[in-house]
Scaffold this active site. Structure first.
Site, PDB file in Angstrom:
ATOM      1  N   ALA A   1       0.861  -1.184   0.000  1.00 15.02           N
ATOM      2  CA  ALA A   1       0.000   0.000   0.000  1.00 15.02           C
ATOM      3  C   ALA A   1       0.895   1.232   0.000  1.00 15.02           C
ATOM      4  O   ALA A   1       2.053   1.175   0.420  1.00 15.02           O
ATOM      5  CB  ALA A   1      -0.891  -0.013   1.239  1.00 15.02           C
TER       6      ALA A   1
ATOM      7  N   GLY B   1       0.580  -5.162   0.868  1.00 15.13           N
ATOM      8  CA  GLY B   1      -0.597  -5.224  -0.001  1.00 15.13           C
ATOM      9  C   GLY B   1      -0.275  -5.829  -1.365  1.00 15.13           C
ATOM     10  O   GLY B   1      -1.154  -6.376  -2.025  1.00 15.13           O
TER      11      GLY B   1
ATOM     12  N   GLU C   1      -0.524  -9.451  -0.842  1.00 14.30           N
ATOM     13  CA  GLU C   1      -1.949  -9.758  -0.657  1.00 14.30           C
ATOM     14  C   GLU C   1      -2.698  -9.707  -1.994  1.00 14.30           C
ATOM     15  O   GLU C   1      -3.565 -10.545  -2.267  1.00 14.30           O
ATOM     16  CB  GLU C   1      -2.555  -8.775   0.353  1.00 14.30           C
TER      17      GLU C   1
ATOM     18  N   GLU D   1       4.488  -5.479   7.159  1.00 13.32           N
ATOM     19  CA  GLU D   1       3.735  -4.419   7.847  1.00 13.32           C
ATOM     20  C   GLU D   1       4.166  -4.241   9.292  1.00 13.32           C
ATOM     21  O   GLU D   1       4.108  -3.139   9.837  1.00 13.32           O
ATOM     22  CB  GLU D   1       2.224  -4.727   7.800  1.00 13.32           C
TER      23      GLU D   1
HETATM   24  C1  HXC Z   1       5.160   4.245  -1.465  1.00 10.51           C
HETATM   25  C2  HXC Z   1       7.174   3.236  -1.949  1.00 10.51           C
HETATM   26  C3  HXC Z   1       6.753   2.043  -1.343  1.00 10.51           C
HETATM   27  C4  HXC Z   1       5.431   1.998  -0.778  1.00 10.51           C
HETATM   28  C5  HXC Z   1       8.758   1.772  -2.090  1.00 10.51           C
HETATM   29  N1  HXC Z   1       8.406   3.030  -2.392  1.00 10.51           N
HETATM   30  N2  HXC Z   1       7.760   1.140  -1.439  1.00 10.51           N
HETATM   31  N3  HXC Z   1       6.371   4.332  -2.014  1.00 10.51           N
HETATM   32  N4  HXC Z   1       4.677   3.133  -0.858  1.00 10.51           N
HETATM   33  N5  HXC Z   1       4.930   0.904  -0.218  1.00 10.51           N
HETATM   34  C6  HXC Z   1       9.221   4.028  -3.077  1.00 10.51           C
HETATM   35  C7  HXC Z   1      10.389   4.487  -2.230  1.00 10.51           C
HETATM   36  O1  HXC Z   1       9.980   5.463  -1.293  1.00 10.51           O
HETATM   37  C8  HXC Z   1      11.324   5.060  -3.271  1.00 10.51           C
HETATM   38  O2  HXC Z   1      10.886   6.327  -3.642  1.00 10.51           O
HETATM   39  C9  HXC Z   1      11.102   4.124  -4.456  1.00 10.51           C
HETATM   40  O3  HXC Z   1       9.847   3.480  -4.230  1.00 10.51           O
HETATM   41  C10 HXC Z   1      12.166   3.051  -4.562  1.00 10.51           C
HETATM   42  O4  HXC Z   1      12.256   2.405  -3.304  1.00 10.51           O
HETATM   43  P1  HXC Z   1      13.658   2.156  -2.559  1.00 10.51           P
HETATM   44  O5  HXC Z   1      13.341   1.883  -1.119  1.00 10.51           O
HETATM   45  O6  HXC Z   1      14.619   3.258  -2.857  1.00 10.51           O
HETATM   46  O7  HXC Z   1      14.157   0.830  -3.303  1.00 10.51           O
HETATM   47  P2  HXC Z   1      15.003  -0.364  -2.708  1.00 10.51           P
HETATM   48  O8  HXC Z   1      16.137   0.160  -1.871  1.00 10.51           O
HETATM   49  O9  HXC Z   1      15.306  -1.239  -3.880  1.00 10.51           O
HETATM   50  O10 HXC Z   1      14.034  -1.123  -1.717  1.00 10.51           O
HETATM   51  C11 HXC Z   1      12.863  -1.747  -2.216  1.00 10.51           C
HETATM   52  C12 HXC Z   1      11.914  -2.149  -1.046  1.00 10.51           C
HETATM   53  C13 HXC Z   1      11.653  -0.935  -0.156  1.00 10.51           C
HETATM   54  C14 HXC Z   1      12.567  -3.273  -0.249  1.00 10.51           C
HETATM   55  C15 HXC Z   1      10.637  -2.691  -1.701  1.00 10.51           C
HETATM   56  O11 HXC Z   1      11.243   0.168  -1.005  1.00 10.51           O
HETATM   57  C16 HXC Z   1      10.608  -1.164   0.878  1.00 10.51           C
HETATM   58  O12 HXC Z   1      10.860  -1.804   1.895  1.00 10.51           O
HETATM   59  N6  HXC Z   1       9.382  -0.635   0.635  1.00 10.51           N
HETATM   60  C17 HXC Z   1       8.312  -0.700   1.573  1.00 10.51           C
HETATM   61  C18 HXC Z   1       7.706  -2.060   1.559  1.00 10.51           C
HETATM   62  C19 HXC Z   1       6.596  -2.163   2.580  1.00 10.51           C
HETATM   63  O13 HXC Z   1       6.781  -1.891   3.765  1.00 10.51           O
HETATM   64  N7  HXC Z   1       5.393  -2.571   2.138  1.00 10.51           N
HETATM   65  C20 HXC Z   1       4.258  -2.707   2.976  1.00 10.51           C
HETATM   66  C21 HXC Z   1       3.486  -1.430   2.997  1.00 10.51           C
HETATM   67  S1  HXC Z   1       2.143  -1.542   4.152  1.00 10.51           S
HETATM   68  P3  HXC Z   1      11.890   7.600  -3.576  1.00 10.51           P
HETATM   69  O14 HXC Z   1      11.019   8.761  -4.007  1.00 10.51           O
HETATM   70  O15 HXC Z   1      12.366   7.685  -2.182  1.00 10.51           O
HETATM   71  O16 HXC Z   1      12.959   7.268  -4.543  1.00 10.51           O
HETATM   72  C22 HXC Z   1       0.948  -2.358   3.344  1.00 10.51           C
HETATM   73  C23 HXC Z   1      -0.311  -2.529   4.102  1.00 10.51           C
HETATM   74  C24 HXC Z   1      -1.358  -3.138   3.248  1.00 10.51           C
HETATM   75  O17 HXC Z   1       1.101  -2.774   2.249  1.00 10.51           O
HETATM   76  C25 HXC Z   1      -2.662  -3.044   3.939  1.00 10.51           C
HETATM   77  C26 HXC Z   1      -3.788  -3.387   3.053  1.00 10.51           C
HETATM   78  C27 HXC Z   1      -4.007  -2.438   1.978  1.00 10.51           C
END
Ligand code: HXC
Length: 259
Positions: A66, A110, A113, A133
């Site tokens: 998400a 997400g 999911e 999460e």
């Molecule tokens: C918004 C995101 C994002 C996310 C990555 N980005 N994940 N933006 N929402 N979920 C953005 C980063 O901010 C960054 O933007 C760009 O994508 C590239 O990401 P990096 O982190 O620089 O890349 P990398 O080092 O290769 O790492 C990749 C990654 C990491 C491991 C996937 O980005 C990460 O851990 N992302 C979050 C994953 C996460 O926690 N997902 C769960 C979300 S909660 P900029 O502008 O900085 O370059 C969820 C709840 C669901 O999903 C509930 C139901 C709907």
């Protein structure tokens, strides 16, 4: 509808392909993206010519979850009253035609999911699945604690959900989360092959098969078996059953009319 966060195309006029397309955010699932995805899924589902749908992302990310900036400031009241995630998140569940998830790169939160809402997942060898999460101070909110244990069992789910670690494609296949793993450059070829195979079969039988398998997750064994039998019996009323069995008996390829 003009889409800004997804790409939509068809293959051979019978497979619908939806590509998540927010590359800068690793396909993070914003409200707009989920609205557009829901719209595209419904349109393909309603299109008589389409027999199977593929949902995919980019090489680097199926979807990284998400949209974190979008939800970072939510209060409980925002999330609860706004019914966060109901908005189009379950649309894919209501699609009656088969949906294949073609996953490469990150499928996190997400994103994982969403992949699990597909009927089956074909993964590239660089795919990484996870429910991170917990690292954000929350828990999965779109089925991660419910669909993952049904796919891979309790122990691995607890491991994934409690530590937030990722599972690679090999582990995901071994655990039963994905049905096939292929080299990254073969992902779409493999997914398309499967989708075209399905699209050439009887649409009504494929829809019934999907409905019946999904019933296994919602019912007791006896109820599920009865449900399956009723659908099985019902298919004898279709022209496609006559065609399929006649083709077998006459050693020819069936031509299903989806009737
Ligand atoms: C918004 C995101 C994002 C996310 C990555 N980005 N994940 N933006 N929402 N979920 C953005 C980063 O901010 C960054 O933007 C760009 O994508 C590239 O990401 P990096 O982190 O620089 O890349 P990398 O080092 O290769 O790492 C990749 C990654 C990491 C491991 C996937 O980005 C990460 O851990 N992302 C979050 C994953 C996460 O926690 N997902 C769960 C979300 S909660 P900029 O502008 O900085 O370059 C969820 C709840 C669901 O999903 C509930 C139901 C709907």
């Amino acid at each position: 509808m003009n889409y800004e966060t997804i790409l939509v195309r068809t293959e051979a006029d019978k497979v619908g392909i939806i590509t998540l397309n927010r590359p800068k955010q690793l396909n993070a699932l914003s409200d707009q993206l989920m609205d557009e995805l829901g719209h595209a899924l419904k349109a393909f589902d309603a299109d008589e010519k389409i027999g199977c749908i593929i949902l995919t992302g980019s090489e680097k990310a199926f979807a990284a979850g998400a949209d974190i900036p979008g939800m970072a400031k939510y209060s409980f009241v925002d999330a609860y009253k706004g019914d966060f995630i109901t908005r189009n998140w379950e649309t894919i569940r209501s699609v009656r035609k088969p949906v294949i998830g073609a996953v490469s790169g990150f499928a996190l939160g997400g994103g994982c999911e969403l992949a699990m809402m597909c009927d089956f997942i074909i993964a590239a060898d660089n795919a990484k699945f996870g429910q991170p999460e917990i690292k954000l101070g929350v828990i999965p909110g779109a089925g991660g604690t419910q669909r993952l244990p049904r796919a891979v069992g309790k122990s691995k789910t607890m491991d994934m959900v409690l530590t937030g670690r990722m599972m690679d494609a090999t582990e995901a296949e071994r655990a039963g989360l994905v049905s096939r793993v292929v080299p990254l450059d073969k992902l779409m070829e493999e997914a398309l092959g499967a989708a075209l195979t399905i699209a050439d079969l009887s649409q009504v039988a494929a829809m019934a098969a999907k409905e019946s398998v999904n019933r296994a997750f919602e019912s007791t064994l006896s109820d599920g078996l009865m449900f399956e039998r009723r659908l099985f019996h019902g298919l004898f009323a279709t022209e496609d059953q006559k065609e399929g069995m006649d083709a077998f008996l006459n050693k020819r390829k069936p031509i299903f009319k989806n009737r």
